[in-house]
Design a protein around this motif. Structure first.
Motif, PDB file in Angstrom:
ATOM      1  N   UNK A 111     -41.948   0.125 -30.126  1.00 31.47           N
ATOM      2  CA  UNK A 111     -43.168  -0.132 -29.652  1.00 31.47           C
ATOM      3  C   UNK A 111     -44.117  -1.144 -30.218  1.00 31.47           C
ATOM      4  N   UNK A 112     -44.245  -2.272 -29.669  1.00 34.55           N
ATOM      5  CA  UNK A 112     -44.970  -3.373 -30.074  1.00 34.55           C
ATOM      6  C   UNK A 112     -46.536  -3.181 -29.942  1.00 34.55           C
ATOM      7  N   UNK A 113     -46.672  -2.604 -28.693  1.00 33.74           N
ATOM      8  CA  UNK A 113     -48.146  -2.399 -28.375  1.00 33.74           C
ATOM      9  C   UNK A 113     -48.304  -1.623 -27.354  1.00 33.74           C
ATOM     10  N   UNK A 114     -49.459  -1.303 -26.865  1.00 37.29           N
ATOM     11  CA  UNK A 114     -49.927  -0.545 -25.743  1.00 37.29           C
ATOM     12  C   UNK A 114     -51.361  -0.639 -25.070  1.00 37.29           C
ATOM     13  N   UNK A 115     -51.366  -0.471 -23.872  1.00 41.47           N
ATOM     14  CA  UNK A 115     -52.811  -0.746 -23.213  1.00 41.47           C
ATOM     15  C   UNK A 115     -52.805   0.344 -22.190  1.00 41.47           C
ATOM     16  N   UNK A 116     -54.127   0.812 -22.226  1.00 41.96           N
ATOM     17  CA  UNK A 116     -54.519   2.252 -21.419  1.00 41.96           C
ATOM     18  C   UNK A 116     -55.714   1.715 -20.237  1.00 41.96           C
ATOM     19  N   UNK A 117     -55.646   2.177 -19.404  1.00 40.10           N
ATOM     20  CA  UNK A 117     -56.242   1.867 -18.209  1.00 40.10           C
ATOM     21  C   UNK A 117     -56.764   2.951 -17.293  1.00 40.10           C
ATOM     22  N   UNK A 118     -57.980   3.346 -17.277  1.00 42.17           N
ATOM     23  CA  UNK A 118     -58.585   4.368 -16.485  1.00 42.17           C
ATOM     24  C   UNK A 118     -59.961   3.538 -16.076  1.00 42.17           C
ATOM     25  N   UNK A 119     -60.721   4.550 -15.467  1.00 39.82           N
ATOM     26  CA  UNK A 119     -62.025   4.248 -14.924  1.00 39.82           C
ATOM     27  C   UNK A 119     -63.235   5.238 -15.514  1.00 39.82           C
ATOM     28  N   UNK A 131     -42.354  15.629 -26.532  1.00 38.39           N
ATOM     29  CA  UNK A 131     -43.430  16.238 -26.920  1.00 38.39           C
ATOM     30  C   UNK A 131     -43.964  15.759 -28.308  1.00 38.39           C
ATOM     31  N   UNK A 132     -43.444  14.865 -28.746  1.00 38.75           N
ATOM     32  CA  UNK A 132     -43.920  14.327 -30.056  1.00 38.75           C
ATOM     33  C   UNK A 132     -45.063  13.263 -29.700  1.00 38.75           C
ATOM     34  N   UNK A 133     -46.445  13.442 -30.199  1.00 40.65           N
ATOM     35  CA  UNK A 133     -47.152  12.490 -30.089  1.00 40.65           C
ATOM     36  C   UNK A 133     -47.006  11.104 -30.866  1.00 40.65           C
ATOM     37  N   UNK A 134     -47.290  10.080 -30.101  1.00 41.34           N
ATOM     38  CA  UNK A 134     -46.956   8.607 -30.538  1.00 41.34           C
ATOM     39  C   UNK A 134     -48.083   7.905 -30.811  1.00 41.34           C
ATOM     40  N   UNK A 135     -48.844   7.480 -29.629  1.00 36.07           N
ATOM     41  CA  UNK A 135     -50.216   6.730 -29.730  1.00 36.07           C
ATOM     42  C   UNK A 135     -51.006   7.336 -28.670  1.00 36.07           C
ATOM     43  N   UNK A 144     -57.478  -3.899 -23.247  1.00 36.84           N
ATOM     44  CA  UNK A 144     -56.639  -5.025 -23.843  1.00 36.84           C
ATOM     45  C   UNK A 144     -55.546  -4.245 -24.588  1.00 36.84           C
ATOM     46  N   UNK A 145     -54.461  -4.896 -25.134  1.00 42.52           N
ATOM     47  CA  UNK A 145     -53.212  -4.487 -25.746  1.00 42.52           C
ATOM     48  C   UNK A 145     -53.628  -4.119 -27.276  1.00 42.52           C
ATOM     49  N   UNK A 146     -53.233  -2.920 -27.820  1.00 40.32           N
ATOM     50  CA  UNK A 146     -53.652  -2.452 -29.233  1.00 40.32           C
ATOM     51  C   UNK A 146     -52.080  -2.545 -29.800  1.00 40.32           C
ATOM     52  N   UNK A 147     -52.164  -3.252 -30.947  1.00 41.13           N
ATOM     53  CA  UNK A 147     -50.852  -3.198 -31.619  1.00 41.13           C
ATOM     54  C   UNK A 147     -50.309  -1.886 -32.276  1.00 41.13           C
ATOM     55  N   UNK A 148     -49.208  -1.357 -32.121  1.00 43.55           N
ATOM     56  CA  UNK A 148     -48.597  -0.288 -32.769  1.00 43.55           C
ATOM     57  C   UNK A 148     -48.502  -0.639 -34.246  1.00 43.55           C
ATOM     58  N   UNK A 149     -49.401  -0.081 -35.049  1.00 44.62           N
ATOM     59  CA  UNK A 149     -49.069  -0.574 -36.564  1.00 44.62           C
ATOM     60  C   UNK A 149     -47.983   0.070 -37.019  1.00 44.62           C
ATOM     61  N   UNK A 150     -47.533   1.342 -36.649  1.00 48.21           N
ATOM     62  CA  UNK A 150     -46.258   2.119 -37.067  1.00 48.21           C
ATOM     63  C   UNK A 150     -45.109   1.524 -36.479  1.00 48.21           C
TER      64      UNK A 150
END
Length: 535
Positions: A111-119, A131-135, A144-150
């Protein structure tokens, strides 16, 4: 995009406040018109709250991209999780909506980066794998995209779930989902890094369970094919220290060019068991790009090597048909556990009888095909405790197996009957088998990066022996538990006289299948032949 953005692949997205985004060294998206990529156009969408107003008159949307003709070592791709069939009750402190899919594939992706989108009512949007929380991300911040530091490794063959949480306390009416600014949304974009692309969409339904619509490159062998025009031999590996090849694994230690070879170092399989371990190294790491040995190890552990599997955590699983054991080595090659009774054949839950191969589930359970003198698959927990015996009545040499995680199905090679038998990995219930008798005896089964399943077969009892790779193309969706028939697509592999194991990988740069075949002969010698099959 192949024609327009509706049928294209997402590359990038950004919003106000986004800074520079670096994919990292020798990493990037691959675009172009070639087969396997099918993205000759770049399409830019710009979203404004008000299309024409004094406030937005001076605003612009632009992106600067850096291009190169060099093919990247790490290919970046996008997986979108979305739910668009929900409504939210008013005046609730927290309401959750989930999009969950089992993500097909044989390995893992970074996982290089992620982006969430809601209103307006969206709060946090999070990703969990099994069921294991990731980001997670705040949906009220600019999208905008956030780098996954881990740089999490996301296991394929697992349930990936995006959960969107909402607060509707400020609403007096039901909140509906839609594409407009006043509607609500649930989107999570995952930017993945691997040596092959994993573009996909997971679309959630009302209950959260979704359907994955992958946009992987088409690795299907065509129905009408000129093999001579597509198949070529890339390399033949033979050397004095290479014995009969029991097992192969491509992608050792996460390097797509490293081939792990499990061989017998001059020893041959006999009717009686050799009780003494081989004093030479029987595991070799071969760099297929540099065409050289990287390292060897494994001396003093094995009597007669047979099966080889490497799991998603780079643990090495092996079987020995003379010591009657299955082994787990950690990624460094250190012995971690064994199952079976050393140098004792048997038919009860404590013993194995010439075990042949191991398949490993994402929860740590593992399955041993057992084998030459038993008719079963034995399931163990992660500590080596027996969970179940899955019977295979009237089997004649249970020689290989692979696990399709998403359908929870074991594919088991019933070698001398030329069948691939399908078992429910939990209950052991058997489904209609796949008949490969037209192609010979079934020696090995394997998967490529996308989870496509292949068999290696041998017509050995004929004047002119032939070896085939057979790809299984499902006519019915196994993921809905419809065990239908398969389209069997064979490729004859010339020059292979004593096939035993093989590995198949998708070569994205060449849009081809790379095929490696290990042989147990002639005599105590072995060889590995690599082919390229152009798709």
């Amino acid at each position: 995009s192949s024609s327009n953005y509706e049928t294209g692949k997402i590359i990038y997205a950004w919003a106000l406040g986004a800074g520079n985004f670096e994919t990292g060294p020798d990493a990037g998206f691959v675009v172009g018109s070639r087969a396997g990529i099918e993205a000759p156009y770049l399409v830019l969408q710009s979203h404004f709250l008000n299309a024409v107003s004094n406030e937005t008159a001076a605003e612009v949307a632009e992106v600067e991209m850096h291009a190169t003709s060099k093919f990247p070592e790490k290919v970046i791709s996008m997986s979108l999780f979305s739910h668009n069939q929900f409504s939210l009750p008013p005046q609730e402190e927290r309401v959750e909506v989930k999009a969950k899919c089992c993500m097909k594939g044989a390995g893992s992706a970074d996982l290089l980066a992620y982006r969430v989108h809601g209103h307006q009512y969206a709060r946090d949007i999070s990703l969990a794998v099994n069921n294991e929380s990731i980001v997670s991300g705040d949906a009220q911040l600019p999208h905008f995209f956030t780098k996954d530091a881990a740089m999490h490794k996301l296991r394929q063959g697992s349930d990936w779930a995006a959960t969107c949480a909402y607060n509707t306390e400020a609403s007096n009416t039901t909140v509906t989902v839609g594409s407009g600014h006043n509607d609500e949304m649930c989107n999570m974009y995952l930017m993945l890094s691997s040596h092959v692309p994993f573009n996909s969409f997971c679309i959630g339904y009302y209950d959260g369970d979704g359907f994955e619509n992958d946009k992987f490159p088409d690795c299907m062998i065509p129905e009408v094919v000129d093999v001579e025009g597509r198949l070529r031999v890339k390399n033949v590996l033979e050397m004095p220290e290479l014995g009969q090849v029991g097992g192969l694994h491509l992608g050792y230690q996460g390097n797509p060019n490293w081939l792990l070879i499990f061989h017998r170092s001059g020893r041959e399989m006999l009717q009686i068991d050799n009780p003494e371990p081989i004093s030479e190294d029987v595991l070799m790491v071969w760099d297929t790009l540099a065409n050289r040995s990287v390292t060897t190890f494994g001396r003093g552990l094995f009597n007669l090597p047979h099966g080889l599997t490497v799991d998603r955590d780079n643990n090495i699983w092996l079987t020995d048909v003379d010591s009657q054991l299955a082994y787990k080595l950690d990624p460094s090659g250190k012995l971690h556990l064994t199952v079976g009774m050393s140098n004792e054949r048997g038919h009860d839950r404590k013993h194995l009888c010439r075990p042949t191969e191991v398949a490993v589930a994402n929860n740590g359970d593992f399955f041993v095909s057992d084998g030459y003198c038993n008719e079963r698959v034995v399931r163990y927990d992660a500590r080596g405790g027996v969970v179940a015996e899955l019977g295979l009545p009237d089997a004649n040499v249970v020689h290989s197996l692979v696990l399709d995680d998403c359908s929870n199905t074991l594919y088991v090679a019933d070698r001398e009957k030329s069948h691939v038998r399908l078992l429910d990995a939990d209950s052991g219930q058997e489904h209609p088998y796949i008949d490969l008798s037209q192609f010979g005896y079934v020696y090995s089964l394997t998967k490529d990066e996308y989870g496509n399943i292949y068999a290696l077969t041998w017509q050995r009892d004929v004047p002119v022996r032939k070896t085939y790779l057979v790809q299984f193309q499902a006519r019915a969706a196994l993921y809905f538990q419809q065990y239908g028939s398969f389209q069997l697509m064979p490729i004859e592999l010339p020059g292979i006289e004593f096939p035993h194991d093989f590995a198949v990988s998708y070569n994205f740069q060449e849009h081809a299948l790379d095929i490696y075949v290990g042989e147990t002969g002639p005599g105590p010698h072995g060889k590995v032949t690599s082919f390229s099959f152009a798709l």
